[in-house]
Design an enzyme around this catalytic site. Structure first.
Site, PDB file in Angstrom:
ATOM      1  N   ASP A   1      42.535  10.239  45.116  1.00 41.57           N
ATOM      2  CA  ASP A   1      41.983  10.166  44.169  1.00 41.57           C
ATOM      3  C   ASP A   1      42.176   9.128  43.406  1.00 41.57           C
ATOM      4  O   ASP A   1      42.882   8.251  43.387  1.00 41.57           O
ATOM      5  CB  ASP A   1      42.931  11.432  43.515  1.00 41.57           C
ATOM      6  CG  ASP A   1      42.463  11.745  42.025  1.00 41.57           C
ATOM      7  OD1 ASP A   1      41.343  11.445  41.684  1.00 41.57           O
ATOM      8  OD2 ASP A   1      43.151  12.779  41.579  1.00 41.57           O
TER       9      ASP A   1
ATOM     10  N   ASP B   1      35.069  10.989  42.527  1.00 38.58           N
ATOM     11  CA  ASP B   1      36.282  10.295  42.447  1.00 38.58           C
ATOM     12  C   ASP B   1      37.216  10.963  43.391  1.00 38.58           C
ATOM     13  O   ASP B   1      38.486  10.524  43.359  1.00 38.58           O
ATOM     14  CB  ASP B   1      37.016  10.094  41.020  1.00 38.58           C
ATOM     15  CG  ASP B   1      37.327  11.427  40.388  1.00 38.58           C
ATOM     16  OD1 ASP B   1      36.902  12.370  40.850  1.00 38.58           O
ATOM     17  OD2 ASP B   1      37.924  11.556  39.173  1.00 38.58           O
ATOM     18  N   GLU B   2      37.147  11.924  44.079  1.00 40.94           N
ATOM     19  CA  GLU B   2      38.110  12.264  45.116  1.00 40.94           C
ATOM     20  C   GLU B   2      37.401  13.079  46.374  1.00 40.94           C
ATOM     21  O   GLU B   2      36.371  13.386  46.498  1.00 40.94           O
ATOM     22  CB  GLU B   2      38.932  13.607  44.306  1.00 40.94           C
ATOM     23  CG  GLU B   2      38.099  14.622  43.645  1.00 40.94           C
ATOM     24  CD  GLU B   2      39.135  15.526  43.272  1.00 40.94           C
ATOM     25  OE1 GLU B   2      40.268  15.813  43.831  1.00 40.94           O
ATOM     26  OE2 GLU B   2      38.693  16.283  42.176  1.00 40.94           O
TER      27      GLU B   2
END
Length: 359
Positions: free
Chosen positions: A13, A111-112
């Site tokens: 993350d 973002d992950e």
């Protein structure tokens, strides 16, 4: 002798991703309160996409109206959303993850991502991963380590920011048992309230809950899922099959409320035309149309309608306009959204990946 190699799930993350990308472009913003949302103008109707940790410390959070965020952090720098910049940065990060030795990468969003790997020392691998991402992109990330996707995802929260945290079957209840069910990935406030009505307030209570009660309350599919979730169980294999979107949606927040039925119909028509362009590129038939309405000041509802599988844009448009007829004419409208769901291809990824977002 050291630990033997075994499969692990890592959840990666990126820390304050959007704000971090903006700081890379504007180094003078490092350490300052940064808020990204809309066109960066708090006088307009828009919400926060992300905020730096400095702004979050003042109570600014994603989804908050920009004008409220500006009041909470009056010295913050407000910036407009730049999707292309975030797409490019995300692609660099995911490319870095795919280049890691033995990695299977399942992208979850900008973002992950999950990374599946077989190693003896997952912490050492996680640190090497963080270093590789930082060296290539100048972005920091947190890594959660688990023996299932759920445990890895939850572990990330304990590692924030820039850390590494492991959560396994052996430590799950020790770490999570006393926490409220809303802390679980995929359990929002509504579900937690429904669980509380059955005397289930903590993760440990959910882990021990009766399956028949859960399936009676939530249905066989979700009832079983919540039962597994309470124990941190579920899938343990990272699936890198490319994700296929079930549908496409467009929505708009209007700077002035729509108060005339004609305005509302025209707005629904424009949104539907945009969605039709998106689904046409997929080449799959539409099977459901959903209309999202946010009345002033901030009351949101949705209407859905199943339709026979169709490629005909006129059928989809008719369904959307029919749903628009259910909007209460006397109530000002501040947001509209149209979503079209399609049939899924046979090769699409299967399984259940719960999140708190989406509509």
């Amino acid at each position: 002798m050291g630990e033997p190699e075994r499969p692990w799930v890592l959840h990666v993350d990126l820390d304050q991703f959007v704000a971090a990308v903006e700081v890379l472009r504007r180094p003078e913003l490092a350490g300052r309160q940064v808020i990204v949302g809309g066109r960066g103008d708090p006088s307009e109707r828009a919400v926060v996409s992300t905020a730096s940790y400095e702004a979050r410390a003042l109570g600014v959070g994603s989804g908050m109206p920009l004008r409220i965020a500006a009041r909470k952090a009056p010295e913050a720098v407000l910036l407009p959303v730049d999707k292309e910049a975030y797409d490019a940065a995300s692609a660099e990060v995911m490319g870095t993850l795919r280049d890691l030795p033995g990695a299977t990468v399942q992208v979850l969003g900008w973002d992950e991502a999950f990374v599946g790997v077989r190693v003896a020392d997952p912490e050492a691998y996680a640190v090497a991963l963080q270093q590789a991402v930082l060296a290539r992109t100048r972005l920091h990330c947190t890594v959660g380590i688990g023996d299932t996707l759920v445990r890895a995802k939850v572990a990330t929260g304990f590692g924030k920011p820039r850390g590494v945290f492991r959560l396994t079957e052996a430590t799950w209840l020790e770490v999570m048992g006393g926490r409220p069910t809303v802390d679980l990935w995929g359990v929002g406030t509504k579900v937690s309230r429904r669980l509380a009505e059955h005397g289930i307030s903590t993760v440990a209570e959910l882990a021990a809950a009766d399956l028949d009660m859960l399936t009676g309350e939530f249905g066989p599919r979700m009832g079983e899922w919540y039962c597994l979730l309470g124990r941190g169980e579920g899938a343990s294999q990272v699936d890198d099959t490319p994700w296929v979107a079930r549908g496409h949606s467009r929505e708009t927040t209007y700077q002035q409320d729509l108060t005339e039925p004609g305005q509302v119909l025209e707005a629904v028509r424009e949104l539907t035309l945009s969605v039709l362009q998106d689904v046409a590129a997929e080449g799959r038939p539409v099977v459901r149309v959903t209309l999202k309405v946010r009345y002033a000041p901030f009351v949101t509802t949705t209407f859905g309608h199943k339709i026979p599988p169709t490629h005909d844009p006129d059928v989809v448009m008719s369904a959307a306009l029919e749903l628009a007829g259910r909007i209460e004419p006397e109530r000002p409208v501040r947001l509209l959204g149209v979503r079209a769901e399609m049939t899924m291809p046979e090769e699409a990824r299967t399984g259940h990946t719960p999140t708190r977002s989406g509509w």
